[in-house]
Write an enzyme that holds these catalytic residues in place. Structure first.
Site, mmCIF file in Angstrom:
data_model
loop_
_atom_site.group_PDB
_atom_site.id
_atom_site.type_symbol
_atom_site.label_atom_id
_atom_site.label_comp_id
_atom_site.label_asym_id
_atom_site.label_seq_id
_atom_site.Cartn_x
_atom_site.Cartn_y
_atom_site.Cartn_z
ATOM 1 N N ASN A 168 0.379 -1.500 0.230
ATOM 2 C CA ASN A 168 0.245 -0.245 0.132
ATOM 3 C C ASN A 168 1.413 0.977 0.412
ATOM 4 O O ASN A 168 2.070 0.958 0.260
ATOM 5 C CB ASN A 168 -1.218 -0.711 1.188
ATOM 6 N N HIS A 215 22.671 1.036 12.593
ATOM 7 C CA HIS A 215 24.652 1.115 13.061
ATOM 8 C C HIS A 215 25.318 0.983 13.768
ATOM 9 O O HIS A 215 23.788 -0.063 14.819
ATOM 10 C CB HIS A 215 24.289 2.939 12.251
ATOM 11 N N ALA A 238 -0.387 -1.638 8.611
ATOM 12 C CA ALA A 238 -0.595 0.241 8.810
ATOM 13 C C ALA A 238 0.604 0.377 9.825
ATOM 14 O O ALA A 238 1.068 -0.393 11.216
ATOM 15 C CB ALA A 238 -1.491 1.053 8.787
ATOM 16 N N ALA A 292 -0.900 -3.743 13.847
ATOM 17 C CA ALA A 292 -0.027 -2.467 13.197
ATOM 18 C C ALA A 292 0.178 -1.389 14.228
ATOM 19 O O ALA A 292 -0.135 -1.640 15.397
ATOM 20 C CB ALA A 292 -2.198 -1.228 13.092
#
Length: 173
Positions: A85, A115, A142, A160
């Site tokens: 999406n 890192h 999401a 989500a």
């Protein structure tokens, strides 16, 4: 060095050029307009061809909404019937291997790059990368962030807003 998990310098000229080229290809992908084609099938095929020029492998019937973002693109493998999406980010300094029938909600980030946590080591600018593997039939909801080195098992669902720092077993919510 980058794909093998060994520390590397991200501002090495060849890597900088590769990121610029892939970013520009992703921008070109976003400029493919339906109005420039006779029908939605031609439009869809133009998008598929452009996607194949960005990613290392795009399976059958995969669709990536724009905007989407990549570091290099070539280290991404999209399985058959995969869907991403709006706003998906692929930081593919190592391989991102996505299985078949995988769906991403909006604003998913998959990052293979890390890192050093030691500030002196981080100041050198050296990065490292670990692959991310996503099995078949996975739903990534999401605003999920998947961190380097994670494997997501088949048939799993990521809720989500999840920040995934460890492997997810198959058929897990």
């Amino acid at each position: 060095r980058m794909i093998s998990g060994v520390g590397y310098d991200p501002v090495e000229e060849q890597l900088c050029e590769a990121r610029i080229i892939s970013t520009e290809k992703a921008l070109d992908y976003q400029n493919i307009r339906r109005k420039d084609y006779n029908n939605w099938k031609e439009y869809g095929e133009a998008r598929r061809q452009a996607l194949c020029e960005i990613v290392g492998k795009a399976g059958n019937n995969c669709w990536v909404e724009y905007p989407f973002y990549v570091d290099y693109g070539v280290n991404i493998k999209l399985g058959n019937n995969s869907y991403a999406n709006f706003g998906t980010t692929f930081l593919d300094c190592s391989v991102i291997d996505i299985g078949d029938n995988v769906m991403f909600g909006p604003n998913v980030t998959i990052t293979t790059v890390g890192h050093p946590t030691d500030p002196h080591a981080r100041a050198t600018g050296v990065e490292h990368a670990e692959p991310v593997r996503i099995g078949n039939n996975v739903w990534v909801s999401a605003n999920v962030v998947i961190l380097p080195g994670v494997t997501i098992g088949d048939n799993s669902t990521l809720a989500a807003g999840a920040v995934v720092t460890k492997d997810v077993s198959p058929s897990t919510v």
